[in-house]
Design a protein around this motif. Structure first.
Motif, mmCIF file in Angstrom:
data_model
loop_
_atom_site.group_PDB
_atom_site.id
_atom_site.type_symbol
_atom_site.label_atom_id
_atom_site.label_comp_id
_atom_site.label_asym_id
_atom_site.label_seq_id
_atom_site.Cartn_x
_atom_site.Cartn_y
_atom_site.Cartn_z
ATOM 1 N N TYR A 67 7.691 1.555 4.550
ATOM 2 C CA TYR A 67 7.140 2.602 5.633
ATOM 3 C C TYR A 67 8.138 2.557 6.848
ATOM 4 O O TYR A 67 8.809 2.357 7.237
ATOM 5 C CB TYR A 67 6.064 2.430 6.553
ATOM 6 C CG TYR A 67 5.196 1.721 4.923
ATOM 7 C CD1 TYR A 67 4.260 2.965 4.183
ATOM 8 C CD2 TYR A 67 4.522 0.350 4.150
ATOM 9 C CE1 TYR A 67 3.852 2.477 2.578
ATOM 10 C CE2 TYR A 67 3.754 0.261 3.375
ATOM 11 C CZ TYR A 67 3.650 0.747 2.593
ATOM 12 O OH TYR A 67 2.213 0.836 1.687
ATOM 13 N N THR A 120 8.384 -0.195 9.304
ATOM 14 C CA THR A 120 8.316 -1.335 8.768
ATOM 15 C C THR A 120 8.955 -2.024 7.218
ATOM 16 O O THR A 120 8.476 -0.932 6.878
ATOM 17 C CB THR A 120 6.767 -1.750 8.701
ATOM 18 O OG1 THR A 120 6.518 -1.353 9.972
ATOM 19 C CG2 THR A 120 6.264 -3.464 8.359
ATOM 20 N N VAL A 147 8.899 -3.374 4.252
ATOM 21 C CA VAL A 147 7.556 -4.406 3.237
ATOM 22 C C VAL A 147 8.603 -5.256 2.746
ATOM 23 O O VAL A 147 8.321 -6.176 2.737
ATOM 24 C CB VAL A 147 6.887 -3.268 3.286
ATOM 25 C CG1 VAL A 147 5.858 -3.711 2.489
ATOM 26 C CG2 VAL A 147 6.205 -2.449 4.611
ATOM 27 N N PRO A 188 -0.056 -13.301 1.474
ATOM 28 C CA PRO A 188 -0.734 -13.749 2.905
ATOM 29 C C PRO A 188 -1.337 -11.837 3.110
ATOM 30 O O PRO A 188 0.019 -10.968 2.229
ATOM 31 C CB PRO A 188 0.127 -14.345 4.068
ATOM 32 C CG PRO A 188 1.751 -14.255 3.991
ATOM 33 C CD PRO A 188 1.338 -14.475 2.197
ATOM 34 N N GLY A 229 -0.294 -8.556 4.546
ATOM 35 C CA GLY A 229 0.737 -8.037 5.056
ATOM 36 C C GLY A 229 1.978 -7.975 4.354
ATOM 37 O O GLY A 229 2.800 -7.630 4.866
ATOM 38 N N SER A 230 1.953 -9.092 2.793
ATOM 39 C CA SER A 230 2.999 -9.238 2.482
ATOM 40 C C SER A 230 3.423 -8.283 1.726
ATOM 41 O O SER A 230 5.264 -8.710 1.078
ATOM 42 C CB SER A 230 2.919 -11.155 1.363
ATOM 43 O OG SER A 230 2.230 -10.488 1.159
ATOM 44 N N GLY A 231 2.953 -7.273 1.534
ATOM 45 C CA GLY A 231 3.228 -6.433 0.594
ATOM 46 C C GLY A 231 3.256 -6.380 -1.243
ATOM 47 O O GLY A 231 3.074 -5.661 -1.455
ATOM 48 N N LYS A 232 2.089 -6.879 -1.081
ATOM 49 C CA LYS A 232 1.200 -7.119 -2.074
ATOM 50 C C LYS A 232 0.904 -5.635 -2.564
ATOM 51 O O LYS A 232 1.533 -5.547 -3.840
ATOM 52 C CB LYS A 232 -0.184 -8.378 -2.728
ATOM 53 C CG LYS A 232 0.691 -9.198 -2.108
ATOM 54 C CD LYS A 232 -1.235 -10.276 -2.100
ATOM 55 C CE LYS A 232 -1.559 -10.530 -0.532
ATOM 56 N NZ LYS A 232 -1.706 -9.911 0.201
HETATM 57 P P1 ADP Z 1 -1.221 -6.502 1.263
HETATM 58 O O1 ADP Z 1 -1.682 -6.286 0.087
HETATM 59 O O2 ADP Z 1 -0.172 -8.023 1.199
HETATM 60 O O3 ADP Z 1 -1.579 -7.069 2.456
HETATM 61 P P2 ADP Z 1 0.585 -4.581 2.406
HETATM 62 O O4 ADP Z 1 1.614 -3.909 1.395
HETATM 63 O O5 ADP Z 1 -0.826 -3.965 2.039
HETATM 64 O O6 ADP Z 1 0.335 -5.998 2.266
HETATM 65 O O7 ADP Z 1 0.904 -4.131 3.947
HETATM 66 C C1 ADP Z 1 2.251 -4.631 3.878
HETATM 67 C C2 ADP Z 1 3.191 -4.372 5.043
HETATM 68 O O8 ADP Z 1 3.011 -2.485 5.548
HETATM 69 C C3 ADP Z 1 1.846 -4.457 6.583
HETATM 70 O O9 ADP Z 1 2.482 -4.445 7.468
HETATM 71 C C4 ADP Z 1 1.035 -3.764 6.740
HETATM 72 O O10 ADP Z 1 0.533 -2.767 8.151
HETATM 73 C C5 ADP Z 1 1.582 -1.797 6.282
HETATM 74 N N1 ADP Z 1 1.748 -0.840 5.568
HETATM 75 C C6 ADP Z 1 0.987 -0.548 4.847
HETATM 76 N N2 ADP Z 1 0.422 0.125 4.002
HETATM 77 C C7 ADP Z 1 1.276 1.358 5.533
HETATM 78 C C8 ADP Z 1 1.420 2.680 5.135
HETATM 79 N N3 ADP Z 1 0.679 3.370 5.096
HETATM 80 N N4 ADP Z 1 2.001 3.225 6.449
HETATM 81 C C9 ADP Z 1 2.800 2.104 7.508
HETATM 82 N N5 ADP Z 1 2.777 0.691 7.479
HETATM 83 C C10 ADP Z 1 1.609 0.415 6.083
#
Ligand code: ADP
Length: 248
Positions: free
Chosen positions: A15, A18, A20, A39, A41-44
């Motif tokens: 993103y 970040t 990811v 966990p 925030g792991s990118g699932k």
């Molecule tokens: P999970 O599903 O494992 O909890 P996510 O894929 O939802 O993980 O998120 C992975 C990382 O990307 C996290 O740090 C989250 O804060 C960030 N993130 C998720 N969606 C967005 C977005 N639309 N914009 C910016 N950062 C994002």
């Protein structure tokens, strides 16, 4: 040999600021029942969005059924049930039958006519998730677990080859989680539907799955469930930051 139906090769995604996902490579074969662990925030969810074509990778390649994700048109082959599906309140004005029938629009197009046998197909699909007795009920009056089964039926009615589920047991009572996973295992075995399941319930689901992937920005492990079983808790903690507990 089963056909490879999903393939990620050296996929990275970020993103705005970040990073990811980093250098993700794995394959899913027809008939696999894969649990993706990781966990918060792991990118699932990001990984699932990439598979569904909602977002595009910055680097690497994604293939679905042997075709590049960009040119893949048979989207009805991939059913998706999100974590938030089972959040309808009791006033939501749709019956179970209507919700499941709406899944057909993916196949027939939004403004085309429903097939003549739509009602029978809804019935058969509800039967496959054990919900045929509830077709006239209001969706909002069902329990979280029952609602989630209805949303699986909604995904199944367009006859997908793969079902992708993002933490589908969130909000389901503990007693009903086992039978929910039994139902997924039956769909996998009897209808040969490939299942990709993001979950935290590794112990509850472990005797139904064929493969496990441990994700935390990158894939630390992807392989047979039996090989996952021989990984130590200490190693898992290093990869997953104590998010995954093995009981055995
Ligand atoms: P999970 O599903 O494992 O909890 P996510 O894929 O939802 O993980 O998120 C992975 C990382 O990307 C996290 O740090 C989250 O804060 C960030 N993130 C998720 N969606 C967005 C977005 N639309 N914009 C910016 N950062 C994002």
């Amino acid at each position: 040999m089963s056909e490879t139906i999903i393939e990620m090769k050296n996929v990275s995604f970020q993103y705005e600021y970040t990073q990811v996902l980093n250098d993700i490579s794995f394959q899913v074969k027809e008939g696999d029942f894969l649990a993706i662990l990781g966990p918060n925030g792991s990118g699932k969810s990001t990984l699932l969005k990439l598979l569904l074509g909602i977002i595009k990778p910055m680097a690497g390649e994604i293939k679905l059924f042997g075709q590049p994700n960009d040119s893949f048109r048979e989207r009805e082959w991939i059913g998706y049930v999100s974590q938030k599906s089972n959040a309808f309140n009791s006033g939501f004005p749709a019956t179970v039958e209507e919700v499941v029938k709406s899944g057909l629009s993916k196949k027939v197009g939004l403004f085309k006519r429903m097939p003549k046998d739509a009602k029978e197909r809804v019935h058969q699909t509800l039967k496959s998730v054990g919900m045929e007795k509830f077709s006239d009920r209001n969706i909002g009056q069902l329990s979280g677990g029952q609602q989630q089964r209805v949303f699986i039926a909604r995904a199944l009615i367009s006859e997908p080859k793969v079902l992708i589920l993002d933490e589908p047991t969130v909000g389901i009572d503990h007693e009903n989680v086992q039978s929910f996973y039994d139902m997924l295992a039956t769909l996998n075995k009897e209808q040969n539907i490939t299942i990709i399941l993001v979950t935290h319930d590794v112990d509850t689901v472990s005797n139904r799955i064929s493969h496990v992937a441990c994700l935390n920005q990158t894939i630390h492990f992807h392989g047979y469930k039996e090989d996952f079983d021989s990984i130590s808790q200490e190693q898992l903690d290093k990869w997953q930051g104590h998010a995954v507990r093995k009981i055995h």
